[in-house]
Design an enzyme around this catalytic site. Sequence first.
Site, PDB file in Angstrom:
ATOM      1  N   GLN A 207       0.811  -1.217  -0.090  1.00  0.00           N
ATOM      2  CA  GLN A 207       0.092  -0.041  -0.130  1.00  0.00           C
ATOM      3  C   GLN A 207       0.917   1.213  -0.009  1.00  0.00           C
ATOM      4  O   GLN A 207       0.240   2.468   0.007  1.00  0.00           O
ATOM      5  CB  GLN A 207      -0.975  -0.040   1.157  1.00  0.00           C
ATOM      6  CG  GLN A 207      -1.846  -0.955   1.209  1.00  0.00           C
ATOM      7  CD  GLN A 207      -2.598  -1.264   2.430  1.00  0.00           C
ATOM      8  OE1 GLN A 207      -2.435  -0.432   3.382  1.00  0.00           O
ATOM      9  NE2 GLN A 207      -3.401  -2.460   2.675  1.00  0.00           N
TER      10      GLN A 207
ATOM     11  N   HIS B 198      -0.898   0.147   5.652  1.00  0.00           N
ATOM     12  CA  HIS B 198      -1.319   1.177   6.786  1.00  0.00           C
ATOM     13  C   HIS B 198      -0.331   2.118   6.867  1.00  0.00           C
ATOM     14  O   HIS B 198       0.175   2.350   7.809  1.00  0.00           O
ATOM     15  CB  HIS B 198      -1.621   0.223   8.039  1.00  0.00           C
ATOM     16  CG  HIS B 198      -2.715  -0.420   8.013  1.00  0.00           C
ATOM     17  ND1 HIS B 198      -2.797  -1.412   9.128  1.00  0.00           N
ATOM     18  CD2 HIS B 198      -3.477  -1.066   7.144  1.00  0.00           C
ATOM     19  CE1 HIS B 198      -3.820  -2.484   8.645  1.00  0.00           C
ATOM     20  NE2 HIS B 198      -4.160  -2.161   7.272  1.00  0.00           N
TER      21      HIS B 198
ATOM     22  N   GLU C  23     -14.450   3.282  10.818  1.00  0.00           N
ATOM     23  CA  GLU C  23     -15.068   4.523  11.268  1.00  0.00           C
ATOM     24  C   GLU C  23     -15.090   5.753  10.733  1.00  0.00           C
ATOM     25  O   GLU C  23     -14.314   6.210  10.056  1.00  0.00           O
ATOM     26  CB  GLU C  23     -14.098   4.420  12.612  1.00  0.00           C
ATOM     27  CG  GLU C  23     -14.249   3.268  13.633  1.00  0.00           C
ATOM     28  CD  GLU C  23     -13.450   3.402  14.977  1.00  0.00           C
ATOM     29  OE1 GLU C  23     -13.564   2.342  15.531  1.00  0.00           O
ATOM     30  OE2 GLU C  23     -12.874   4.665  15.141  1.00  0.00           O
TER      31      GLU C  23
ATOM     32  N   TYR D   9      -8.803   6.898  20.245  1.00  0.00           N
ATOM     33  CA  TYR D   9      -9.806   6.556  19.319  1.00  0.00           C
ATOM     34  C   TYR D   9     -10.052   5.022  19.426  1.00  0.00           C
ATOM     35  O   TYR D   9     -10.635   4.487  18.861  1.00  0.00           O
ATOM     36  CB  TYR D   9      -9.859   6.979  18.005  1.00  0.00           C
ATOM     37  CG  TYR D   9     -10.305   8.464  18.176  1.00  0.00           C
ATOM     38  CD1 TYR D   9     -11.446   8.945  17.687  1.00  0.00           C
ATOM     39  CD2 TYR D   9      -9.145   9.382  18.480  1.00  0.00           C
ATOM     40  CE1 TYR D   9     -11.606  10.341  17.985  1.00  0.00           C
ATOM     41  CE2 TYR D   9      -9.535  10.878  18.556  1.00  0.00           C
ATOM     42  CZ  TYR D   9     -10.892  11.135  18.215  1.00  0.00           C
ATOM     43  OH  TYR D   9     -11.074  12.604  18.200  1.00  0.00           O
TER      44      TYR D   9
ATOM     45  N   TYR E 263      -9.229 -10.756  10.072  1.00  0.00           N
ATOM     46  CA  TYR E 263      -9.744 -11.185   8.750  1.00  0.00           C
ATOM     47  C   TYR E 263      -9.661 -12.762   8.733  1.00  0.00           C
ATOM     48  O   TYR E 263     -10.194 -13.413   7.893  1.00  0.00           O
ATOM     49  CB  TYR E 263      -8.399 -10.821   7.820  1.00  0.00           C
ATOM     50  CG  TYR E 263      -8.593  -9.415   7.697  1.00  0.00           C
ATOM     51  CD1 TYR E 263      -9.596  -8.829   6.855  1.00  0.00           C
ATOM     52  CD2 TYR E 263      -7.422  -8.795   8.004  1.00  0.00           C
ATOM     53  CE1 TYR E 263      -9.591  -7.490   6.582  1.00  0.00           C
ATOM     54  CE2 TYR E 263      -7.340  -7.372   7.699  1.00  0.00           C
ATOM     55  CZ  TYR E 263      -8.564  -6.582   7.175  1.00  0.00           C
ATOM     56  OH  TYR E 263      -8.524  -5.334   6.963  1.00  0.00           O
TER      57      TYR E 263
END
Length: 388
Positions: free
Chosen positions: A99, A168, A261, A271, A282
């Site tokens: 990513q 991420h 979220e 959070y 997963y």
Amino acid sequence: MKLLIYLFKKQYKILVVLITLSFGLFLISCINKPQNPNNPPEFEVKTIVSGLNMPWAMAFLPDGNILVTERGGKLRLIKDGILDPQEITGIPKVYYRGQGGLLDIVLHPNYKENGWIYLSFASPKKDNETGDDNGANTELIRAKINGHALTNIEHLYKAQPNVKANIHFGGRILFDGKGYVYLSLGERGQKEEAQNLAKAQGKIVRLHEDGKIPVDNPFVNQKNARPEIWTYGHRNPQGLVIHPVTKVIWEHEHGPQGGDELNIIEKGKNYGWPLITYGIDYDNSIISDKTAAPGMEQPVIHWTPSIAPCGMTFITGEQFKGWKGDLVVGSLKFMNLEHLTIKDNKVVKKEVILDKIGRVRDVKQGPDGYLYVVLENTGSIVSVKPKA
């Protein structure tokens, strides 16, 4: 014979009744069919440009042209509606794996005066940095453009430590109009570190526009805490916007399997990831048996099943009637756009307005007030306008 005639007449009568009932139900359904404005409005979708390779984000220049990042490490220019074949050179070395890559691009609020462009990207580990060899983390730079080259490059911030994982990175950039810039950081696949204030993983950081750390950040004077941290307990935030009137900062982030979220971001708040979550792992294992805990923020909403949210914008104009102050959110997984009706910092309604348009990476309201959407899988940017 009489019996056959009797049976035929009986079956005929039954058939007539069934046809009559079916037609009646059809008429009722037509009469009761919701009409606009109860149905989502219809839109005109037009391809502005194609031929991009894994586009991630865009920024509108004052002259009407558009800058676009390609995750492979190229910065492209759309000039007069055409993709310039010549890329903009000078991008620092990018960690293009998984990513990772070249991510967000945002113009400084006073771009017309100072010419600063801010970019985020996955940056490979340098000799003087902490963490894994051959690892990477998210970096923020600013630069100016001269012709087709970046100049005056300033390295403002690099999240530490470097991590080998290829997931991420977060990477969204936001200016608050008060002299500060925010950068979202994913937890780099190490979920426990989102709660560790000594590491810049799973955080949103707040900096001065030149990269210096503000003295009023919440953890500046806390031992074993990184002073740039503004909020923590995030997984992978890929939406970060500010309400044009209230100036409240909104963020969305990817959950695991379920539990994406939408949050309101406030100084020093936790959070919750991974101590509380509405998702599971997963492999269907339980990450946490808690969805709430003292001292941890609840999302405004959560998406379960996950939509993989990416990109988000507030509607500020009148082009989308009745939507002023609402959010539009992109989905990677379901390849759609959602309209969220906002009232008093709550989502009072949500609806899919465009389905299966492509994997949405970025959503922006253009200078003309219409929506522009970066689609990763088709390598394109499309405009979205209400049909007349």
